[in-house]
Design an enzyme around this catalytic site. Structure first.
Site, PDB file in Angstrom:
ATOM      1  N   GLY A  99       0.818  -1.196   0.000  1.00 24.04           N
ATOM      2  CA  GLY A  99       0.000   0.000   0.000  1.00 24.04           C
ATOM      3  C   GLY A  99       0.857   1.253   0.000  1.00 24.04           C
ATOM      4  N   SER A 195       4.602  -5.775  -3.788  1.00 24.10           N
ATOM      5  CA  SER A 195       4.297  -4.371  -3.938  1.00 24.10           C
ATOM      6  C   SER A 195       5.054  -3.530  -2.919  1.00 24.10           C
ATOM      7  CB  SER A 195       2.773  -4.188  -3.840  1.00 24.10           C
ATOM      8  OG  SER A 195       2.373  -3.036  -4.488  1.00 24.10           O
ATOM      9  N   TYR A 196       4.337  -2.651  -2.154  1.00 24.41           N
ATOM     10  CA  TYR A 196       5.044  -1.860  -1.153  1.00 24.41           C
ATOM     11  C   TYR A 196       5.614  -2.724  -0.027  1.00 24.41           C
ATOM     12  CZ  TYR A 196       6.472   2.088   1.679  1.00 24.41           C
ATOM     13  OH  TYR A 196       7.248   2.979   2.380  1.00 24.41           O
ATOM     14  N   ASP A 401       2.948  -5.892 -15.611  1.00 20.83           N
ATOM     15  CA  ASP A 401       2.650  -4.876 -14.587  1.00 20.83           C
ATOM     16  C   ASP A 401       3.365  -3.579 -14.955  1.00 20.83           C
ATOM     17  OD1 ASP A 401       2.095  -3.471 -12.225  1.00 20.83           O
ATOM     18  OD2 ASP A 401       3.788  -4.396 -11.162  1.00 20.83           O
ATOM     19  N   HIS A 453       0.552  -7.374 -11.777  1.00 20.42           N
ATOM     20  CA  HIS A 453       1.149  -6.981 -10.502  1.00 20.42           C
ATOM     21  C   HIS A 453       1.031  -8.061  -9.437  1.00 20.42           C
ATOM     22  CE1 HIS A 453       2.682  -4.133  -7.615  1.00 20.42           C
ATOM     23  NE2 HIS A 453       1.623  -4.270  -6.841  1.00 20.42           N
TER      24      HIS A 453
END
Length: 480
Positions: A99, A195-196, A401, A453
């Site tokens: 996030g 991701s984050y 992605d 992603h």
């Protein structure tokens, strides 16, 4: 006093009982046995038994809270699935979504790699034949507080959320979770995420590695697995721009302006020409799904909602921080999850609801996303530290992605300057090329052909195969 505080207090008392060894008196064994029963009863209180729409399974799963800060009343929500077979013989894997502000329960657990996937109507679950709990005991954590069902009773906590805050709370969570599940205390342990969480995972691994000098705090961490991870701001931005250009999302002219005016290693956004050109990249990506270039966008409620889904939380460049990255790939899936987790019967089954009052669950928090106060510009120094400590590091990348594209990850790995031990070659799954991989001294990098992603959403069988190879420490299959 609510049930979360009661359980947290019980955990604190158990810690006191387990740290101080009782004197060798005749009934010492009985005392230890009683303590173990109390500990096991804490875990049993979190056993999930009546989850609406759940397919029948032979393994146990648990959900509930662990209080990580008694004073402030910070509690993190988890969902834990035992391995489908031989859980006592298999490792423990913690999964984190990023996030910052997005739910590992909403994404990882019930869109990607958990045993249950939320149905399209948001009213039921279907069985995931490629769940990662086939190979490991899987622990999903909603972190930091403010994400999903995790919360704090102290409002100022929400003003201090950042990378270090998140790592420290996750570390505290693990030690307190082990009090509920003592049989996992010395289990082989891995951390995975996407991701984050490309920042969360190495930062937590570093903290564990540093604290492991104290034998009483030792966690048997063997390695980390990272999917489409944000890694280094400068390399990530270069990759985003070059990928957009090489995949015909932006024009030659826009690409040239960015290459000539953007210093991603320095004060990038003070250059107005650079900022305007990057705005053009973001403008074009708003027309498609940046997380999956070649699939259709969702035409429905989620695409225009304000619930904090990834389509709403587009990246910004007004800060010197690297924009934060969401998990997931289909915004319609976000909508299904929101419907499911805001049901009273679901929250009751997961030990969330306190009486008739529902907790408001969202898959991502826009407040956390926009107000994140601490983000490391690069975790590459941590990679070097973990490699030196002998940890297994695997990084994988879905190659469709645009948000954390394969080029960003390749640029970041290249910056490490690691010696190559196995040259770039295809890897195979079910006799087809699944992607390509390269092995370095201390790191393995693999791609997934045709995946966006959140790779497991696109390639569930292939991703399970890679996960299995990672746990075994074996090279990916390089022959049909």
């Amino acid at each position: 006093m609510n049930f979360v505080v009661v359980k947290a207090t019980a955990i604190f008392l158990i810690l006191a009982l387990t740290v101080v060894e009782p004197k060798p008196v005749p009934d010492a064994r009985k005392k230890r046995s009683n303590t173990e029963k109390l500990i096991n009863s804490l875990a049993s209180q979190d056993l999930v038994t009546n989850l609406p729409g759940q397919p029948a399974v032979d393994f146990r799963h648990y959900a509930g809270y662990v209080t990580v800060n008694e004073t402030n009343g910070r509690a993190l929500f988890y969902w834990f699935y035992e391995a489908a077979t031989n859980p006592d013989l298999k490792p423990l894997v913690l999964w984190l979504n990023g996030g910052p502000g997005c739910s590992s329960v909403g994404y990882g657990a019930t869109q990607e790699i958990g045993p249950f996937i939320v149905e399209t109507d948001g009213h039921g679950l279907r069985f995931n034949n490629y769940s990662w709990n086939k190979e490991a005991n899987m622990l999903f954590l909603e972190s930091p507080v403010g994400v999903g069902f995790s919360y704090s009773n102290t409002t100022t906590d929400y003003d201090n959320l950042g990378d270090a805050f998140t790592a420290n709370d996750a570390y505290a969570f693990l030690h307190k979770w082990f009090l509920k599940f003592p049989s996992y205390r010395t289990r082989t342990f891995y951390i995975a995420g996407e991701s984050y969480a490309g920042k969360y995972v190495p930062e937590l691994a570093e903290l564990i590695n540093d604290k492991n000098t104290d034998p009483s705090l030792h966690i048997d961490l063997k390695g980390v697995l990272l999917g489409n991870p944000e890694t280094s701001d400068a390399e990530d931005w270069r990759g985003i721009v070059d990928y957009a250009w090489s995949h015909a999302v932006i024009s030659d002219e826009t690409h040239k302006v960015i290459r000539e005016n953007c210093d991603f290693d320095g004060d990038t956004w003070s250059n107005k020409i650079c900022a305007q050109a990057v705005d053009e990249v973001l403008k074009q990506y708003k027309e498609i799904d940046i997380y999956s270039l070649y699939t259709s966008i969702c035409i429905g409620d989620t695409a225009s909602s304000n619930d904090g889904s990834m389509q709403v939380m587009m990246m910004k460049h007004t800060s010197t921080m690297m924009p934060r990255i969401m998990g997931g790939y289909d915004p319609c899936l976000d909508d299904y999850s929101r419907k499911f987790y805001n049901r009273a019967d679901v929250q009751k089954a997961l030990h969330v609801s306190n009486g008739p009052q529902l907790k408001n669950w969202s898959i991502c928090s826009t407040k956390i996303f926009h107000e994140w106060v601490d983000s490391k510009p690069s975790v590459l120094p941590i990679y070097k530290k973990l490699i030196a400590a002998g940890m297994r590091i695997w990084v994988y990348s879905g190659d469709t992605d645009g948000r954390v594209p394969v080029l960003s990850t390749r640029y970041s790995i290249s910056a490490l300057g690691l010696p190559i031990t196995k040259a770039w070659t295809p890897w195979y799954h079910q006799k087809q090329v699944s992607g390509w991989f390269q092995e370095y001294k201390g790191l393995t990098f693999a791609t997934f052909r045709g995946a966006g992603h959140a790779v497991p959403c696109f390639k569930p069988s292939n991703s399970l195969a890679l996960f299995t190879s990672f746990l075994l420490g074996e090279s990916l299959p390089s022959a049909r």
